[in-house]
Design a protein around this motif. Structure first.
Motif, PDB file in Angstrom:
ATOM      1  N   PHE A  16      37.924  29.614  29.936  1.00  0.00           N
ATOM      2  CA  PHE A  16      37.536  30.998  29.978  1.00  0.00           C
ATOM      3  C   PHE A  16      37.139  31.303  31.509  1.00  0.00           C
ATOM      4  O   PHE A  16      37.688  32.353  32.189  1.00  0.00           O
ATOM      5  N   THR A  17      36.538  30.525  32.374  1.00  0.00           N
ATOM      6  CA  THR A  17      35.896  30.962  33.426  1.00  0.00           C
ATOM      7  C   THR A  17      36.781  31.060  34.701  1.00  0.00           C
ATOM      8  O   THR A  17      37.094  32.128  35.305  1.00  0.00           O
ATOM      9  N   VAL A  18      37.954  30.020  34.494  1.00  0.00           N
ATOM     10  CA  VAL A  18      39.316  30.065  35.352  1.00  0.00           C
ATOM     11  C   VAL A  18      39.844  31.340  35.151  1.00  0.00           C
ATOM     12  O   VAL A  18      40.308  32.328  36.342  1.00  0.00           O
ATOM     13  N   LEU A  19      40.448  31.650  33.895  1.00  0.00           N
ATOM     14  CA  LEU A  19      41.267  32.665  33.583  1.00  0.00           C
ATOM     15  C   LEU A  19      40.433  34.399  33.747  1.00  0.00           C
ATOM     16  O   LEU A  19      40.923  35.126  34.354  1.00  0.00           O
ATOM     17  N   ALA A  20      39.283  34.244  33.280  1.00  0.00           N
ATOM     18  CA  ALA A  20      38.492  35.377  33.599  1.00  0.00           C
ATOM     19  C   ALA A  20      38.356  35.795  34.996  1.00  0.00           C
ATOM     20  O   ALA A  20      38.475  37.024  35.438  1.00  0.00           O
ATOM     21  N   LEU A  21      38.211  34.790  35.989  1.00  0.00           N
ATOM     22  CA  LEU A  21      38.000  35.234  37.413  1.00  0.00           C
ATOM     23  C   LEU A  21      39.279  35.845  37.873  1.00  0.00           C
ATOM     24  O   LEU A  21      39.148  36.618  38.507  1.00  0.00           O
ATOM     25  N   CYS A  22      40.488  35.243  37.385  1.00  0.00           N
ATOM     26  CA  CYS A  22      41.749  35.959  37.743  1.00  0.00           C
ATOM     27  C   CYS A  22      41.859  37.586  37.493  1.00  0.00           C
ATOM     28  O   CYS A  22      42.328  38.193  38.287  1.00  0.00           O
ATOM     29  N   VAL A  23      41.215  37.811  36.282  1.00  0.00           N
ATOM     30  CA  VAL A  23      41.500  39.117  35.683  1.00  0.00           C
ATOM     31  C   VAL A  23      40.673  39.956  36.432  1.00  0.00           C
ATOM     32  O   VAL A  23      40.793  41.057  36.923  1.00  0.00           O
ATOM     33  N   VAL A  24      39.309  39.369  36.672  1.00  0.00           N
ATOM     34  CA  VAL A  24      38.319  40.285  37.667  1.00  0.00           C
ATOM     35  C   VAL A  24      38.897  40.601  38.939  1.00  0.00           C
ATOM     36  O   VAL A  24      38.624  41.779  39.380  1.00  0.00           O
ATOM     37  N   TRP A  25      39.520  39.457  39.614  1.00  0.00           N
ATOM     38  CA  TRP A  25      39.824  39.596  40.890  1.00  0.00           C
ATOM     39  C   TRP A  25      40.811  40.539  41.130  1.00  0.00           C
ATOM     40  O   TRP A  25      40.625  41.643  41.979  1.00  0.00           O
ATOM     41  N   SER A  26      41.924  40.430  40.341  1.00  0.00           N
ATOM     42  CA  SER A  26      43.140  41.549  40.625  1.00  0.00           C
ATOM     43  C   SER A  26      44.059  41.375  39.649  1.00  0.00           C
ATOM     44  O   SER A  26      44.265  40.263  39.401  1.00  0.00           O
ATOM     45  N   SER A  27      44.858  42.432  39.528  1.00  0.00           N
ATOM     46  CA  SER A  27      46.045  42.221  38.333  1.00  0.00           C
ATOM     47  C   SER A  27      47.093  41.423  39.331  1.00  0.00           C
ATOM     48  O   SER A  27      47.983  40.709  38.756  1.00  0.00           O
ATOM     49  N   ARG A  28      46.960  41.275  40.527  1.00  0.00           N
ATOM     50  CA  ARG A  28      48.021  40.446  41.181  1.00  0.00           C
ATOM     51  C   ARG A  28      48.057  38.910  41.150  1.00  0.00           C
ATOM     52  O   ARG A  28      48.951  38.376  40.965  1.00  0.00           O
ATOM     53  N   TRP A  29      46.563  38.648  41.109  1.00  0.00           N
ATOM     54  CA  TRP A  29      46.407  37.159  40.693  1.00  0.00           C
ATOM     55  C   TRP A  29      47.019  37.114  39.240  1.00  0.00           C
ATOM     56  O   TRP A  29      47.421  35.740  39.293  1.00  0.00           O
ATOM     57  N   VAL A  30      46.719  37.798  38.402  1.00  0.00           N
ATOM     58  CA  VAL A  30      47.220  37.594  37.020  1.00  0.00           C
ATOM     59  C   VAL A  30      48.912  37.253  37.081  1.00  0.00           C
ATOM     60  O   VAL A  30      49.255  36.271  36.597  1.00  0.00           O
ATOM     61  N   GLY A  31      49.298  38.212  37.816  1.00  0.00           N
ATOM     62  CA  GLY A  31      50.714  38.043  38.112  1.00  0.00           C
ATOM     63  C   GLY A  31      51.210  36.967  38.648  1.00  0.00           C
ATOM     64  O   GLY A  31      52.355  35.970  38.197  1.00  0.00           O
ATOM     65  N   ARG A  32      50.529  36.254  39.599  1.00  0.00           N
ATOM     66  CA  ARG A  32      50.748  35.014  40.275  1.00  0.00           C
ATOM     67  C   ARG A  32      50.748  34.059  39.280  1.00  0.00           C
ATOM     68  O   ARG A  32      51.442  32.992  39.122  1.00  0.00           O
ATOM     69  N   LEU A  33      49.492  33.938  38.938  1.00  0.00           N
ATOM     70  CA  LEU A  33      48.938  32.496  37.958  1.00  0.00           C
ATOM     71  C   LEU A  33      49.914  32.667  36.659  1.00  0.00           C
ATOM     72  O   LEU A  33      50.592  31.550  36.317  1.00  0.00           O
ATOM     73  N   THR A  34      50.403  34.024  36.142  1.00  0.00           N
ATOM     74  CA  THR A  34      51.247  34.174  35.036  1.00  0.00           C
ATOM     75  C   THR A  34      52.627  33.491  35.451  1.00  0.00           C
ATOM     76  O   THR A  34      53.429  32.664  34.671  1.00  0.00           O
ATOM     77  N   SER A  35      53.310  33.632  36.424  1.00  0.00           N
ATOM     78  CA  SER A  35      54.396  33.273  37.275  1.00  0.00           C
ATOM     79  C   SER A  35      54.580  31.931  37.208  1.00  0.00           C
ATOM     80  O   SER A  35      55.213  31.179  36.800  1.00  0.00           O
ATOM     81  N   VAL A  36      53.264  31.242  37.484  1.00  0.00           N
ATOM     82  CA  VAL A  36      53.048  29.733  37.810  1.00  0.00           C
ATOM     83  C   VAL A  36      53.161  29.105  36.263  1.00  0.00           C
ATOM     84  O   VAL A  36      54.289  28.225  35.987  1.00  0.00           O
ATOM     85  N   LEU A  37      52.473  29.764  35.420  1.00  0.00           N
ATOM     86  CA  LEU A  37      52.447  29.154  33.954  1.00  0.00           C
ATOM     87  C   LEU A  37      53.866  29.402  33.342  1.00  0.00           C
ATOM     88  O   LEU A  37      54.060  28.685  32.431  1.00  0.00           O
ATOM     89  N   LEU A  38      54.304  30.657  33.555  1.00  0.00           N
ATOM     90  CA  LEU A  38      55.432  30.952  32.975  1.00  0.00           C
ATOM     91  C   LEU A  38      56.632  29.910  33.264  1.00  0.00           C
ATOM     92  O   LEU A  38      57.577  29.470  32.298  1.00  0.00           O
ATOM     93  N   GLY A  39      56.663  29.370  34.654  1.00  0.00           N
ATOM     94  CA  GLY A  39      57.573  28.388  34.923  1.00  0.00           C
ATOM     95  C   GLY A  39      57.692  27.253  34.091  1.00  0.00           C
ATOM     96  O   GLY A  39      58.311  26.537  33.688  1.00  0.00           O
ATOM     97  N   GLY A  40      55.998  26.789  34.086  1.00  0.00           N
ATOM     98  CA  GLY A  40      55.681  25.716  33.296  1.00  0.00           C
ATOM     99  C   GLY A  40      56.068  25.667  31.828  1.00  0.00           C
ATOM    100  O   GLY A  40      56.687  24.637  31.148  1.00  0.00           O
ATOM    101  N   MET A  41      56.157  26.943  31.261  1.00  0.00           N
ATOM    102  CA  MET A  41      56.386  27.208  30.129  1.00  0.00           C
ATOM    103  C   MET A  41      57.820  26.942  29.634  1.00  0.00           C
ATOM    104  O   MET A  41      58.245  26.430  28.639  1.00  0.00           O
ATOM    105  N   VAL A  42      58.510  27.660  30.560  1.00  0.00           N
ATOM    106  CA  VAL A  42      60.094  27.330  30.324  1.00  0.00           C
ATOM    107  C   VAL A  42      60.434  25.921  30.340  1.00  0.00           C
ATOM    108  O   VAL A  42      61.113  25.376  29.527  1.00  0.00           O
ATOM    109  N   ILE A  43      59.822  25.000  31.430  1.00  0.00           N
ATOM    110  CA  ILE A  43      60.134  23.697  31.471  1.00  0.00           C
ATOM    111  C   ILE A  43      59.804  22.906  30.326  1.00  0.00           C
ATOM    112  O   ILE A  43      60.409  22.175  29.525  1.00  0.00           O
TER     113      ILE A  43
END
Ligand code: PHE
Length: 416
Positions: free
Chosen positions: A133-160
């Motif tokens: 919860f803490t890691v992800l919630a901080l990303c959302v509070v910080w900025s939607s740009r961070w969500v975009g970045r983290l989501t890109s990394v996670l989506l890459g992992g999801m595809v693999i």
């Protein structure tokens, strides 16, 4: 603290935010919910649901483009449909987003605890939940740009992980199973279509993110539309491959124990391992890793939507004080509920589909009708006119009716 991106974000980034929200825990319910109508039927239901959900997302975009960037459901519905619909919509949006956040913390926290424990450190469930919860919630509070970045990394992992887990299964998928050619004469599939619909609807939900994305792209509606097309098409592709991997290896009658367990993913994996033989070996771990990332990306997408929605609703600004208040209202209720009253995801996904139909289908169609009456055609406009509005509206009515009839036990339920 950078609160807004300094340059325009990329199309791919936006498409990934959408795909990341769409592909979530709902996907794991699809093969079980569509076992009754089986593979061919599930393709039709998925295509129908994809089309209507994309269309309603584009409708929200057109309506929103008449308002300042960031204006979400509350502003649009109050202005165009009045206080009664605004109340209903507000409740339905809050219900879906809070229940999903709750479910994601529960399942994501469980997976975090399990993965950390597998590395040799025993981690209790609440600690796993708090970490996730803490890691992800901080990303959302910080900025939607961070969500975009983290989501890109996670989506890459999801595809693999998705390809590694389902690739061998797709390779070993068998036509006779997909076509259910061994079925007894007179086997019926269509009576089960109603139970499949709301689950598929929930699995295609992303609509809390349209306003965020519009703001993210600084009012470039054409770009948001492209991101919606790309993101939802990617999700559709993943869902079709997923159906192929599961229903091409696990015969229709073998779904009985999975259905009896309410679609629990571990039971699904156990059954597929039993039937899939060589192709399914080692798939369990990969699949749980994939599930983990899918849930993390949905968490980011859904809470970003909830965050912006609450900020708009309460009129709290984008400064540090405003964002802290919005963050508290977004994250504390589901976190507390999760720590105090833990239950499973599968029980709640049905309710998600029912409540989501209100604001992902009925309301967008009605909003567009009113918005065209009041503002005429906007700079950005959805093609399809009244026909499309009727199609999306009836899609919502059918889904709500389907879920209510299933809950009251008035439609046949496939038991395997
Ligand atoms: N599509 C998401 C659920 C969702 C529903 C409605 C809106 C937003 C998200 C999932 O599968 O997990």
């Amino acid at each position: 603290m950078p609160l807004t991106p300094s340059r325009a974000p990329s199309l791919l980034g936006g498409a990934l935010i959408i795909a990341g929200t769409v592909v979530g825990a709902g996907m794991f319910a699809n093969p079980t919910a569509t076992a009754g109508i089986w593979f061919g039927g599930s393709l039709l239901v998925l295509a129908y649901t994809w089309f209507c959900m994309l269309a309603s997302g584009l409708m929200l975009l057109e309506v929103g483009s008449h308002y300042p960037a960031g204006a979400s459901f509350d502003t649009l519905v109050k202005d165009l449909l009045g206080p009664v619909w605004n109340g209903i919509t507000g409740l339905a949006v809050a219900f879906v987003l809070y229940v999903l956040t709750y479910a994601y913390i529960f399942v994501g926290g469980d997976l975090t605890a399990q993965n950390l424990s597998a590395m040799g450190q025993t981690v209790p469930l609440p600690v796993g939940q708090l970490l996730f919860f803490t890691v992800l919630a901080l990303c959302v509070v910080w900025s939607s740009r961070w969500v975009g970045r983290l989501t890109s990394v996670l989506l890459g992992g999801m595809v693999i992980t998705f390809l590694l887990a389902t690739g061998p299964l797709i390779g070993s998928a068998q036509w006779p199973l997909l076509l259910d050619s061994g079925a007894a004469a007179g086997t019926r599939y269509w009576p089960y279509v109603l139970t499949a619909l709301p689950v598929c609807l929930a699995s295609f939900g992303f609509h809390g993110n349209v306003a965020s994305l519009y703001k993210h792209y600084r009012g470039d509606a054409a770009k948001v539309a492209k991101a919606l097309w790309l993101g939802t098409l990617l999700a559709l592709l993943i869902y079709v491959l997923w159906q192929l991997a599961i229903q091409g290896n696990l015969p229709r009658h073998a779904f009985a124990p999975v259905i009896a367990a309410d679609g629990q993913v571990s039971v699904l994996i156990a059954e597929i391992t039993r039937y899939g033989g060589h192709a399914a070996a080692g798939m369990g771990k990969m699949l749980s890793l994939f599930a983990y990332m899918a849930i993390a990306t949905s968490f980011l997408g859904v809470t970003l939507g909830l965050f912006d929605y609450l900020a708009d609703l309460c009129g709290w600004g984008d400064d540090a004080a405003g964002r802290s208040k919005t963050a508290a209202l977004t994250f504390l209720p589901p976190l507390l509920a999760c720590l105090l009253f833990p239950t499973g995801f599968v029980t709640v996904i049905g309710y998600v589909g029912l409540a989501a139909a209100v604001w992902t289908a009925l309301v967008p169609a009605m909003l567009l009708r009113r918005s065209r009456q009041r503002f005429g055609l906007g700079r950005y406009r959805v093609r399809g006119g009244v026909t499309l509005m009727l199609l999306v509206f009836s899609f919502g009515v059918i889904n709500i009716a389907a879920q209510l009839l299933s809950q009251w036990g008035w439609v046949p339920v496939f038991k395997g």
